[in-house]
Every structure is written in C-alpha cells, then in structure tokens.
Scaffold this motif. Structure first.
Motif, short mmCIF file in Angstrom:
data_model
loop_
_atom_site.label_atom_id
_atom_site.label_comp_id
_atom_site.label_asym_id
_atom_site.label_seq_id
_atom_site.Cartn_x
_atom_site.Cartn_y
_atom_site.Cartn_z
N ALA A 176 0.83 -1.20 0.00
CA ALA A 176 0.00 0.00 0.00
C ALA A 176 0.87 1.26 0.00
O ALA A 176 0.55 2.24 -0.68
N ASP A 177 1.96 1.24 0.76
CA ASP A 177 2.87 2.39 0.79
C ASP A 177 3.49 2.62 -0.59
O ASP A 177 3.61 3.75 -1.05
N LYS A 178 3.89 1.54 -1.24
CA LYS A 178 4.50 1.66 -2.56
C LYS A 178 3.49 2.21 -3.58
O LYS A 178 3.82 3.06 -4.41
N LEU A 179 2.25 1.71 -3.52
CA LEU A 179 1.22 2.19 -4.44
C LEU A 179 0.89 3.65 -4.19
O LEU A 179 0.68 4.42 -5.13
N ALA A 180 0.87 4.05 -2.93
CA ALA A 180 0.59 5.45 -2.61
C ALA A 180 1.71 6.35 -3.12
O ALA A 180 1.45 7.42 -3.67
N ALA A 181 2.95 5.90 -2.95
CA ALA A 181 4.08 6.68 -3.44
C ALA A 181 4.06 6.78 -4.96
O ALA A 181 4.35 7.83 -5.54
N LYS A 182 3.68 5.69 -5.60
CA LYS A 182 3.61 5.68 -7.06
C LYS A 182 2.52 6.62 -7.55
O LYS A 182 2.71 7.37 -8.52
N ALA A 183 1.36 6.60 -6.89
CA ALA A 183 0.26 7.49 -7.27
C ALA A 183 0.65 8.94 -7.04
O ALA A 183 0.32 9.81 -7.86
N GLU A 184 1.34 9.21 -5.95
CA GLU A 184 1.77 10.57 -5.66
C GLU A 184 2.76 11.05 -6.72
O GLU A 184 2.68 12.19 -7.19
N ALA A 185 3.69 10.19 -7.12
CA ALA A 185 4.66 10.56 -8.14
C ALA A 185 3.96 10.80 -9.48
O ALA A 185 4.33 11.71 -10.22
N LYS A 186 2.95 10.00 -9.76
CA LYS A 186 2.19 10.15 -11.01
C LYS A 186 1.46 11.49 -11.02
O LYS A 186 1.46 12.20 -12.02
N GLU A 187 0.84 11.85 -9.89
CA GLU A 187 0.15 13.13 -9.80
C GLU A 187 1.13 14.29 -9.91
O GLU A 187 0.83 15.30 -10.53
N ARG A 188 2.29 14.15 -9.29
CA ARG A 188 3.30 15.19 -9.38
C ARG A 188 3.75 15.37 -10.82
O ARG A 188 3.96 16.48 -11.29
N GLY A 189 3.88 14.25 -11.55
CA GLY A 189 4.28 14.31 -12.95
C GLY A 189 3.22 14.96 -13.82
O GLY A 189 3.53 15.72 -14.72
N LYS A 190 1.96 14.69 -13.51
CA LYS A 190 0.87 15.30 -14.29
C LYS A 190 0.80 16.80 -14.04
O LYS A 190 0.54 17.57 -14.94
N SER A 191 1.06 17.22 -12.81
CA SER A 191 0.97 18.64 -12.49
C SER A 191 2.10 19.43 -13.17
O SER A 191 1.94 20.60 -13.46
#
Length: 52
Positions: A23-38
């Motif tokens: 879950a921690d890895k998926l959350a970090a991945k989602a956060e990185a994806k959102e940061r990349g989109k922004s």
C-alpha cells in the motif's frame, strides 16, 4: 515449558506487513504520477502495453 508456536498468527502478521508495504508503494507511485501530471510530463508509452 514454553508455549507452542502460533503459526497462523505469524502468517497473519507477515501478510499484514506485506500488505502495508504494498500500500505504501502504491501510494508513493500514485503521488509521483500526480506530481508528474501537475508538471505537464506525459509518458510516450503506456505502462500496460503488451505484445502478442
């Protein structure tokens, strides 16, 4: 005399720790994806691309 080992409890503990790590890895991945989109960065190739 020591108590016998509770293998079921040990397995639940390992599974719980594994699920938390995933879950921690998926959350970090989602956060990185959102940061990349922004920042306006878009990948050229899709992640789920497969060849038959």
């Amino acid at each position: 005399m020591p108590r016998p080992t509770n293998y079921n409890q040990e397995r639940r503990d390992r599974d719980r720790a594994k699920a938390m790590k995933k879950a921690d890895k998926l959350a970090a991945k989602a956060e990185a994806k959102e940061r990349g989109k922004s920042e306006g960065e878009v990948e050229a190739t899709p992640e789920a691309e497969t060849e038959l």
